[in-house]
Design a protein around this motif. Structure first.
Motif, PDB file in Angstrom:
ATOM      1  N   LYS A 124     -12.522 -11.707  -2.017  1.00  0.00           N
ATOM      2  CA  LYS A 124     -11.713 -10.653  -1.407  1.00  0.00           C
ATOM      3  C   LYS A 124     -10.345 -11.224  -1.044  1.00  0.00           C
ATOM      4  N   PRO A 125      -9.277 -10.442  -1.213  1.00  0.00           N
ATOM      5  CA  PRO A 125      -7.970 -10.943  -0.787  1.00  0.00           C
ATOM      6  C   PRO A 125      -7.907 -11.065   0.724  1.00  0.00           C
ATOM      7  N   ASP A 126      -7.229 -12.101   1.203  1.00  0.00           N
ATOM      8  CA  ASP A 126      -6.973 -12.226   2.627  1.00  0.00           C
ATOM      9  C   ASP A 126      -6.005 -11.120   3.030  1.00  0.00           C
ATOM     10  N   PRO A 127      -6.374 -10.223   3.949  1.00  0.00           N
ATOM     11  CA  PRO A 127      -5.531  -9.051   4.250  1.00  0.00           C
ATOM     12  C   PRO A 127      -4.118  -9.426   4.696  1.00  0.00           C
ATOM     13  N   GLN A 128      -4.008 -10.449   5.516  1.00  0.00           N
ATOM     14  CA  GLN A 128      -2.685 -10.840   6.005  1.00  0.00           C
ATOM     15  C   GLN A 128      -1.826 -11.377   4.862  1.00  0.00           C
ATOM     16  N   TRP A 129      -2.418 -12.227   4.023  1.00  0.00           N
ATOM     17  CA  TRP A 129      -1.672 -12.791   2.895  1.00  0.00           C
ATOM     18  C   TRP A 129      -1.342 -11.698   1.884  1.00  0.00           C
ATOM     19  N   TRP A 130      -2.257 -10.760   1.675  1.00  0.00           N
ATOM     20  CA  TRP A 130      -1.994  -9.631   0.774  1.00  0.00           C
ATOM     21  C   TRP A 130      -0.732  -8.902   1.225  1.00  0.00           C
ATOM     22  N   ASP A 131      -0.625  -8.618   2.506  1.00  0.00           N
ATOM     23  CA  ASP A 131       0.556  -7.915   3.011  1.00  0.00           C
ATOM     24  C   ASP A 131       1.824  -8.738   2.792  1.00  0.00           C
ATOM     25  N   VAL A 132       1.737 -10.048   3.000  1.00  0.00           N
ATOM     26  CA  VAL A 132       2.900 -10.910   2.784  1.00  0.00           C
ATOM     27  C   VAL A 132       3.346 -10.850   1.327  1.00  0.00           C
ATOM     28  N   VAL A 133       2.386 -10.965   0.410  1.00  0.00           N
ATOM     29  CA  VAL A 133       2.712 -10.960  -1.015  1.00  0.00           C
ATOM     30  C   VAL A 133       3.308  -9.618  -1.436  1.00  0.00           C
ATOM     31  N   ILE A 134       2.681  -8.535  -1.015  1.00  0.00           N
ATOM     32  CA  ILE A 134       3.154  -7.197  -1.410  1.00  0.00           C
ATOM     33  C   ILE A 134       4.561  -6.950  -0.871  1.00  0.00           C
ATOM     34  N   ASP A 135       4.806  -7.361   0.374  1.00  0.00           N
ATOM     35  CA  ASP A 135       6.140  -7.163   0.939  1.00  0.00           C
ATOM     36  C   ASP A 135       7.164  -8.071   0.264  1.00  0.00           C
ATOM     37  N   THR A 136       6.749  -9.262  -0.149  1.00  0.00           N
ATOM     38  CA  THR A 136       7.670 -10.169  -0.819  1.00  0.00           C
ATOM     39  C   THR A 136       8.099  -9.617  -2.170  1.00  0.00           C
ATOM     40  N   VAL A 137       7.168  -9.018  -2.910  1.00  0.00           N
ATOM     41  CA  VAL A 137       7.535  -8.459  -4.219  1.00  0.00           C
ATOM     42  C   VAL A 137       8.191  -7.085  -4.084  1.00  0.00           C
ATOM     43  N   GLY A 138       8.066  -6.468  -2.902  1.00  0.00           N
ATOM     44  CA  GLY A 138       8.746  -5.197  -2.665  1.00  0.00           C
ATOM     45  C   GLY A 138       8.196  -4.031  -3.458  1.00  0.00           C
ATOM     46  N   LEU A 139       6.867  -3.983  -3.624  1.00  0.00           N
ATOM     47  CA  LEU A 139       6.263  -2.922  -4.440  1.00  0.00           C
ATOM     48  C   LEU A 139       5.229  -2.100  -3.671  1.00  0.00           C
ATOM     49  N   ARG A 140       5.317  -2.100  -2.357  1.00  0.00           N
ATOM     50  CA  ARG A 140       4.294  -1.401  -1.569  1.00  0.00           C
ATOM     51  C   ARG A 140       4.196   0.076  -1.939  1.00  0.00           C
ATOM     52  N   ASP A 141       5.315   0.690  -2.279  1.00  0.00           N
ATOM     53  CA  ASP A 141       5.287   2.119  -2.612  1.00  0.00           C
ATOM     54  C   ASP A 141       4.926   2.371  -4.077  1.00  0.00           C
ATOM     55  N   ARG A 142       4.599   1.310  -4.839  1.00  0.00           N
ATOM     56  CA  ARG A 142       4.256   1.465  -6.255  1.00  0.00           C
ATOM     57  C   ARG A 142       2.860   0.973  -6.578  1.00  0.00           C
ATOM     58  N   LEU A 143       2.069   0.645  -5.563  1.00  0.00           N
ATOM     59  CA  LEU A 143       0.776   0.010  -5.797  1.00  0.00           C
ATOM     60  C   LEU A 143      -0.203   0.905  -6.542  1.00  0.00           C
ATOM     61  N   SER A 144      -0.066   2.213  -6.411  1.00  0.00           N
ATOM     62  CA  SER A 144      -1.004   3.123  -7.090  1.00  0.00           C
ATOM     63  C   SER A 144      -0.568   3.447  -8.515  1.00  0.00           C
ATOM     64  N   HIS A 145       0.613   2.974  -8.925  1.00  0.00           N
ATOM     65  CA  HIS A 145       1.135   3.277 -10.254  1.00  0.00           C
ATOM     66  C   HIS A 145       0.546   2.348 -11.305  1.00  0.00           C
ATOM     67  N   ARG A 146       0.344   2.890 -12.494  1.00  0.00           N
ATOM     68  CA  ARG A 146      -0.093   2.076 -13.627  1.00  0.00           C
ATOM     69  C   ARG A 146       1.128   1.422 -14.279  1.00  0.00           C
ATOM     70  N   PRO A 147       0.910   0.371 -15.081  1.00  0.00           N
ATOM     71  CA  PRO A 147       2.042  -0.340 -15.684  1.00  0.00           C
ATOM     72  C   PRO A 147       3.029   0.559 -16.425  1.00  0.00           C
ATOM     73  N   SER A 148       2.525   1.597 -17.118  1.00  0.00           N
ATOM     74  CA  SER A 148       3.419   2.478 -17.879  1.00  0.00           C
ATOM     75  C   SER A 148       4.368   3.258 -16.986  1.00  0.00           C
ATOM     76  N   GLN A 149       4.049   3.315 -15.693  1.00  0.00           N
ATOM     77  CA  GLN A 149       4.899   4.039 -14.743  1.00  0.00           C
ATOM     78  C   GLN A 149       5.872   3.109 -14.014  1.00  0.00           C
ATOM     79  N   LEU A 150       5.892   1.841 -14.411  1.00  0.00           N
ATOM     80  CA  LEU A 150       6.743   0.850 -13.764  1.00  0.00           C
ATOM     81  C   LEU A 150       7.783   0.335 -14.746  1.00  0.00           C
TER      82      LEU A 150
END
Length: 255
Positions: A124-150
């Motif tokens: 399982k991903p570490d929840p705190q580290w997951w948040d750090v990684v997602i915020d670092t890549v700046g894609l929190r609002d795109r997590l539900s999108h498939r690759p073709s939508q990115l």
């Protein structure tokens, strides 16, 4: 010459590594006794003319290719000589990969692609580290999108997050901006730079681009399968000047 990172813990190293492809008239010596150390929490670029052995070195360091002589270590573990199961575990648990092709599964969302290596490992991903990684890549609002939508840059940032989320000892990046326009490439490189500076990630990147190399702490230059130079705190200009000198070297010698 043997590049060293004095006073630093070593995340990966090659000791007198030789790699030969083919035989007879088609025999190519891709690496000729290469020794190099890559410091923990550092961003190193590997550069050189076409055929210099830079991708071969990275593949040997990452355990994607075998060495003919010498040894390769990830941390304190000798990679060369590991059995298939142990090598698979090491690549899964301690090494991250980013390639020129994003290698995302088209049927999975961005979040599912990022979690994929952990899912395969039953972790399982570490929840705190997951948040750090997602915020670092700046894609929190795109997590539900498939690759073709990115966009291409967003897809590569997903690939970067996938490599980072398992907290590997070292991430190997092979031309990670090769398929991106300059703006998207700069976004990805800024993310990689931030992951080193802010989170002490170790990155070893093969690139042909002096601008990409300027994001690194250090650049190691290969020619004819040997390390011939290195730069610390590089700029695009100093990298380009060095590459111009190396253009006098040819392809690996056929022997």
């Amino acid at each position: 010459m043997t590049p060293t990172t004095t006073g630093e813990a070593i995340a990966a190293r090659a000791d007198e590594v030789w790699k030969v492809y083919g035989s007879g008239e088609a025999r190519v010596v891709a690496l000729r006794g290469v020794s190099a150390s890559f410091g923990q929490g550092r961003f190193t670029a590997i550069m050189g003319p076409s055929g210099s052995g830079k991708s071969t070195l990275m593949h040997c360091l990452a355990g994607l290719d075998t060495v003919d002589r010498g040894s390769v270590h990830i941390g304190g573990t000798q990679v060369s000589g590991l059995g298939d199961k142990a090598l698979t575990r090491l690549r899964r648990d301690r090494v991250g990969f980013i390639f020129q092709q994003f290698n995302l599964l088209p049927t999975l969302s961005a979040a599912e692609n990022i979690r994929l290596p952990l899912d395969i490992a039953g972790r399982k991903p570490d929840p705190q580290w997951w948040d750090v990684v997602i915020d670092t890549v700046g894609l929190r609002d795109r997590l539900s999108h498939r690759p073709s939508q990115l966009s291409g840059g967003q897809q590569q940032r997903v690939a970067c997050a996938r490599a980072l989320v398992a907290r590997p000892d070292v991430i190997f990046a092979d031309e990670p901006t090769g398929n991106l326009d300059s703006r998207s490439g700069a976004e990805v490189l800024s993310f990689l730079r931030a992951s080193v500076r802010e989170h002490r990630q170790t990155i070893v990147m093969v690139t042909h681009d002096p601008v990409a190399a300027s994001y690194a702490d250090r650049v190691v230059f290969l020619a004819d399968g040997e390390i011939v130079d290195e730069l610390h705190d590089p700029t695009a200009e100093t990298v380009l000047d060095t590459m111009k000198r190396l253009d006098t070297y040819g392809e690996p010698v056929m022997i």
